[in-house]
Design a protein around this motif. Structure first.
Motif, PDB file in Angstrom:
ATOM      1  N   ALA A 132      34.590  33.842  36.659  1.00  0.00           N
ATOM      2  CA  ALA A 132      34.643  35.287  36.887  1.00  0.00           C
ATOM      3  C   ALA A 132      35.769  35.654  37.842  1.00  0.00           C
ATOM      4  CB  ALA A 132      33.302  35.778  37.445  1.00  0.00           C
ATOM      5  N   GLU A 133      36.288  34.657  38.551  1.00  0.00           N
ATOM      6  CA  GLU A 133      37.377  34.898  39.498  1.00  0.00           C
ATOM      7  C   GLU A 133      38.704  34.317  39.026  1.00  0.00           C
ATOM      8  OE1 GLU A 133      34.761  34.892  43.649  1.00  0.00           O
ATOM      9  OE2 GLU A 133      36.602  33.722  43.504  1.00  0.00           O
ATOM     10  N   VAL A 134      38.675  33.079  38.551  1.00  0.00           N
ATOM     11  CA  VAL A 134      39.903  32.404  38.121  1.00  0.00           C
ATOM     12  C   VAL A 134      39.723  31.927  36.685  1.00  0.00           C
ATOM     13  CG1 VAL A 134      41.519  30.530  38.564  1.00  0.00           C
ATOM     14  CG2 VAL A 134      40.401  31.677  40.478  1.00  0.00           C
ATOM     15  N   ILE A 135      40.573  32.422  35.795  1.00  0.00           N
ATOM     16  CA  ILE A 135      40.473  32.104  34.371  1.00  0.00           C
ATOM     17  C   ILE A 135      41.665  31.244  33.995  1.00  0.00           C
ATOM     18  CG2 ILE A 135      40.230  33.039  32.047  1.00  0.00           C
ATOM     19  CD1 ILE A 135      39.591  35.766  33.512  1.00  0.00           C
ATOM     20  N   PRO A 136      41.451  29.930  33.801  1.00  0.00           N
ATOM     21  CA  PRO A 136      42.571  29.079  33.370  1.00  0.00           C
ATOM     22  C   PRO A 136      42.846  29.267  31.884  1.00  0.00           C
ATOM     23  CG  PRO A 136      40.576  27.779  33.604  1.00  0.00           C
ATOM     24  CD  PRO A 136      40.223  29.173  34.026  1.00  0.00           C
ATOM     25  N   GLU A 137      44.070  29.001  31.480  1.00  0.00           N
ATOM     26  CA  GLU A 137      44.449  29.133  30.068  1.00  0.00           C
ATOM     27  C   GLU A 137      44.041  30.496  29.522  1.00  0.00           C
ATOM     28  OE1 GLU A 137      46.111  26.559  28.163  1.00  0.00           O
ATOM     29  OE2 GLU A 137      46.466  25.977  30.229  1.00  0.00           O
ATOM     30  N   PHE A 138      44.403  31.529  30.252  1.00  0.00           N
ATOM     31  CA  PHE A 138      44.010  32.892  29.898  1.00  0.00           C
ATOM     32  C   PHE A 138      44.735  33.346  28.639  1.00  0.00           C
ATOM     33  CE2 PHE A 138      44.734  37.553  30.464  1.00  0.00           C
ATOM     34  CZ  PHE A 138      43.415  37.950  30.325  1.00  0.00           C
ATOM     35  N   MET A 184      46.591  25.148  42.069  1.00  0.00           N
ATOM     36  CA  MET A 184      45.164  25.417  42.295  1.00  0.00           C
ATOM     37  C   MET A 184      44.826  25.480  43.784  1.00  0.00           C
ATOM     38  SD  MET A 184      43.356  23.296  39.179  1.00  0.00           S
ATOM     39  CE  MET A 184      41.702  23.683  39.731  1.00  0.00           C
ATOM     40  N   PRO A 185      45.367  24.591  44.644  1.00  0.00           N
ATOM     41  CA  PRO A 185      45.148  24.765  46.089  1.00  0.00           C
ATOM     42  C   PRO A 185      45.717  26.076  46.624  1.00  0.00           C
ATOM     43  CG  PRO A 185      45.798  22.516  45.635  1.00  0.00           C
ATOM     44  CD  PRO A 185      45.961  23.272  44.345  1.00  0.00           C
ATOM     45  N   PHE A 186      46.833  26.544  46.049  1.00  0.00           N
ATOM     46  CA  PHE A 186      47.374  27.844  46.454  1.00  0.00           C
ATOM     47  C   PHE A 186      46.365  28.952  46.149  1.00  0.00           C
ATOM     48  CE2 PHE A 186      49.495  31.764  45.027  1.00  0.00           C
ATOM     49  CZ  PHE A 186      50.126  32.147  46.206  1.00  0.00           C
ATOM     50  N   ILE A 187      45.797  28.909  44.940  1.00  0.00           N
ATOM     51  CA  ILE A 187      44.835  29.937  44.550  1.00  0.00           C
ATOM     52  C   ILE A 187      43.576  29.868  45.415  1.00  0.00           C
ATOM     53  CG2 ILE A 187      43.340  30.732  42.678  1.00  0.00           C
ATOM     54  CD1 ILE A 187      45.491  29.697  40.711  1.00  0.00           C
ATOM     55  N   SER A 188      43.098  28.646  45.654  1.00  0.00           N
ATOM     56  CA  SER A 188      41.831  28.495  46.375  1.00  0.00           C
ATOM     57  C   SER A 188      41.995  28.547  47.884  1.00  0.00           C
ATOM     58  CB  SER A 188      41.155  27.180  45.980  1.00  0.00           C
ATOM     59  OG  SER A 188      41.980  26.067  46.295  1.00  0.00           O
ATOM     60  N   THR A 189      42.939  27.746  48.418  1.00  0.00           N
ATOM     61  CA  THR A 189      43.075  27.632  49.872  1.00  0.00           C
ATOM     62  C   THR A 189      43.795  28.819  50.484  1.00  0.00           C
ATOM     63  OG1 THR A 189      43.137  25.218  49.662  1.00  0.00           O
ATOM     64  CG2 THR A 189      43.914  26.170  51.738  1.00  0.00           C
ATOM     65  N   VAL A 190      44.908  29.218  49.874  1.00  0.00           N
ATOM     66  CA  VAL A 190      45.712  30.293  50.457  1.00  0.00           C
ATOM     67  C   VAL A 190      45.162  31.667  50.086  1.00  0.00           C
ATOM     68  CG1 VAL A 190      48.009  31.327  50.597  1.00  0.00           C
ATOM     69  CG2 VAL A 190      47.760  28.838  50.504  1.00  0.00           C
ATOM     70  N   LEU A 191      44.894  31.888  48.780  1.00  0.00           N
ATOM     71  CA  LEU A 191      44.408  33.196  48.344  1.00  0.00           C
ATOM     72  C   LEU A 191      42.893  33.340  48.458  1.00  0.00           C
ATOM     73  CD1 LEU A 191      46.654  33.953  45.218  1.00  0.00           C
ATOM     74  CD2 LEU A 191      47.043  34.524  47.620  1.00  0.00           C
ATOM     75  N   GLY A 192      42.181  32.232  48.502  1.00  0.00           N
ATOM     76  CA  GLY A 192      40.743  32.297  48.767  1.00  0.00           C
ATOM     77  C   GLY A 192      39.858  32.538  47.571  1.00  0.00           C
ATOM     78  N   TYR A 193      40.357  32.322  46.340  1.00  0.00           N
ATOM     79  CA  TYR A 193      39.532  32.518  45.147  1.00  0.00           C
ATOM     80  C   TYR A 193      38.901  31.193  44.732  1.00  0.00           C
ATOM     81  CZ  TYR A 193      41.892  37.021  44.826  1.00  0.00           C
ATOM     82  OH  TYR A 193      42.372  38.278  45.104  1.00  0.00           O
ATOM     83  N   ASP A 194      37.735  31.279  44.115  1.00  0.00           N
ATOM     84  CA  ASP A 194      37.004  30.088  43.671  1.00  0.00           C
ATOM     85  C   ASP A 194      37.550  29.657  42.309  1.00  0.00           C
ATOM     86  OD1 ASP A 194      35.263  28.100  42.929  1.00  0.00           O
ATOM     87  OD2 ASP A 194      33.434  29.265  43.293  1.00  0.00           O
ATOM     88  N   VAL A 195      38.309  28.572  42.293  1.00  0.00           N
ATOM     89  CA  VAL A 195      38.938  28.124  41.043  1.00  0.00           C
ATOM     90  C   VAL A 195      37.918  27.609  40.036  1.00  0.00           C
ATOM     91  CG1 VAL A 195      41.171  27.601  42.115  1.00  0.00           C
ATOM     92  CG2 VAL A 195      39.387  25.841  42.039  1.00  0.00           C
TER      93      VAL A 195
END
Length: 370
Positions: free
Chosen positions: A48-54, A33-44
């Motif tokens: 509408a941006e990050v869908i867990p358990e897709f 989750m820090p990779f998605i938010s901090t490195v890639l910049g998406y709001d976990v």
């Protein structure tokens, strides 16, 4: 922060905490989750941006979930499947990614254990995920040349077309680099034969192989060190910097590469000398190189400022199966960091420079007269 700084921040986080992570869920929370938010910049926290358990039902497979889907421009663009940190990534782990890749609009799939990220696309066949990643990013040893490509997947500069156009070249360059890295560490017979037959005119027998194997290993290590030292000299703007073999109190290396005995029981190896040269090359941006001195002991190889035991810059604990680099904090407390090769010392360059800079700027107090 730019992507390099964000990546380094996550790398430090992984280094500090991965020993305490024991489950896949903890890996996702601590690192993915820090990779998605901090490195890639998406709001976990934005669905509408990050869908867990897709979920995207595929054929007879119903209700299967993939760990994360990342949407950009209203479309799912990236799929991520996570495994437990420290578990080696294998293609068998990517079965769900294969199925979901064909069932969604996503062109990028990522398999990760939180520390290593394998990034896939469909170079070999349309809408079918490749068997091999086109990009492998290891946060234990970040390849800075890959960060501009990773930046193209971030929210702020998402550029899928550019990623896909470069993916083919990246895939094969990455594989070649990993093969070279393996050969430099543990040369295979074919590699030894390839180099030997270009410098030795006789038949490549088993005896010749045994003679040339250590020479190939030694030559490749020296080549890497020379290349890194050249880059350091150029970066410092000082092409005339000389990094000689230390003369105090370490004896020079003999031609056959065997260890040298100093002071009777103290043995100085070529690897320790290489480590010393690396440390001195790193810290010469902060202090004159002639003030960085080697002092070997029975248990470790010391690198000192001004040949002063009270000013240790580093210690090389190389006389054991697991090598360690000893680094020091502001109170001169030592921390031993496990390393595999001499080149790993470069990963701690900032710490070593800071230590040398402290000594250069601090005058030792004068002891009171008794």
């Amino acid at each position: 922060m730019d992507i390099a700084e964000r990546a380094q921040a996550l790398a430090q986080r992984i280094k500090q905490h991965k020993a305490g992570i024991e489950t896949e869920e903890a890996t996702k929370n601590a690192f993915v989750m820090p990779f998605i938010s901090t490195v890639l910049g998406y709001d976990v926290f934005d669905p509408a941006e990050v869908i867990p358990e897709f979920t995207a039902d595929v054929g007879t497979k119903k209700g299967e979930k993939i760990d994360y889907a990342i949407a950009h421009g209203g479309q799912v663009q990236i799929l991520i499947e996570a495994k437990k940190v420290n578990d080696p990534l294998r293609i068998e782990h990517a079965s769900q990614l294969y199925r979901y890749f064909a069932a969604t609009n996503a062109r990028i799939a990522i398999l990760t254990n939180g520390e290593v990220y394998h990034v896939y696309t469909d170079l070999d066949a349309p809408n079918r995920m490749d068997a091999k990643p086109f990009l492998v990013l290891d946060f234990a040893d970040i390849d800075a040349t890959l960060l501009p490509e990773l930046a193209k997947l971030t929210k702020e500069t998402f550029d899928l077309d550019s990623v896909l156009s470069a993916a083919g070249e990246l895939k094969y360059i990455g594989q070649i680099k990993r093969i070279l890295a393996t050969q430099f560490k543990e040369p295979e017979d074919e590699w030894v034969r390839f180099l030997t037959t270009r410098v030795y005119e006789g038949a490549f027998t088993q005896r010749v192989r045994e003679q040339f194997l250590p020479l190939v290993e030694k030559a490749t290590r020296q080549f890497l060190n020379e290349q890194v030292n050249d880059r350091l000299k150029n970066a410092l703007g000082s092409p005339d910097i000389i990094l000689p073999v230390p003369t105090t109190p370490v004896a020079p290396v003999v031609e056959d590469g065997q260890a040298n005995e100093v002071g009777g029981d103290v043995v100085t190896t070529e690897e320790e000398l290489e480590g010393f040269r690396v440390v001195r090359a790193i810290v010469c941006s902060e202090v004159p190189s002639d003030r960085v001195v080697a002092r070997d002991t029975k248990t470790y190889f010391g690198v000192l400022f001004d040949d002063n035991n009270r000013k240790p810059i580093a210690r090389l604990w190389f006389n054991r199966s697991q090598k360690y680099l000893g680094v020091f904090d502001e109170n001169k407390n030592e921390t031993r960091v496990p390393i595999t090769t001499v080149e790993d010392i470069y990963g701690h360059a900032a710490h070593l420079r800071a230590t040398a800079a402290r000594y250069a700027g601090v005058r030792e107090p004068i002891a009171p007269v008794a």
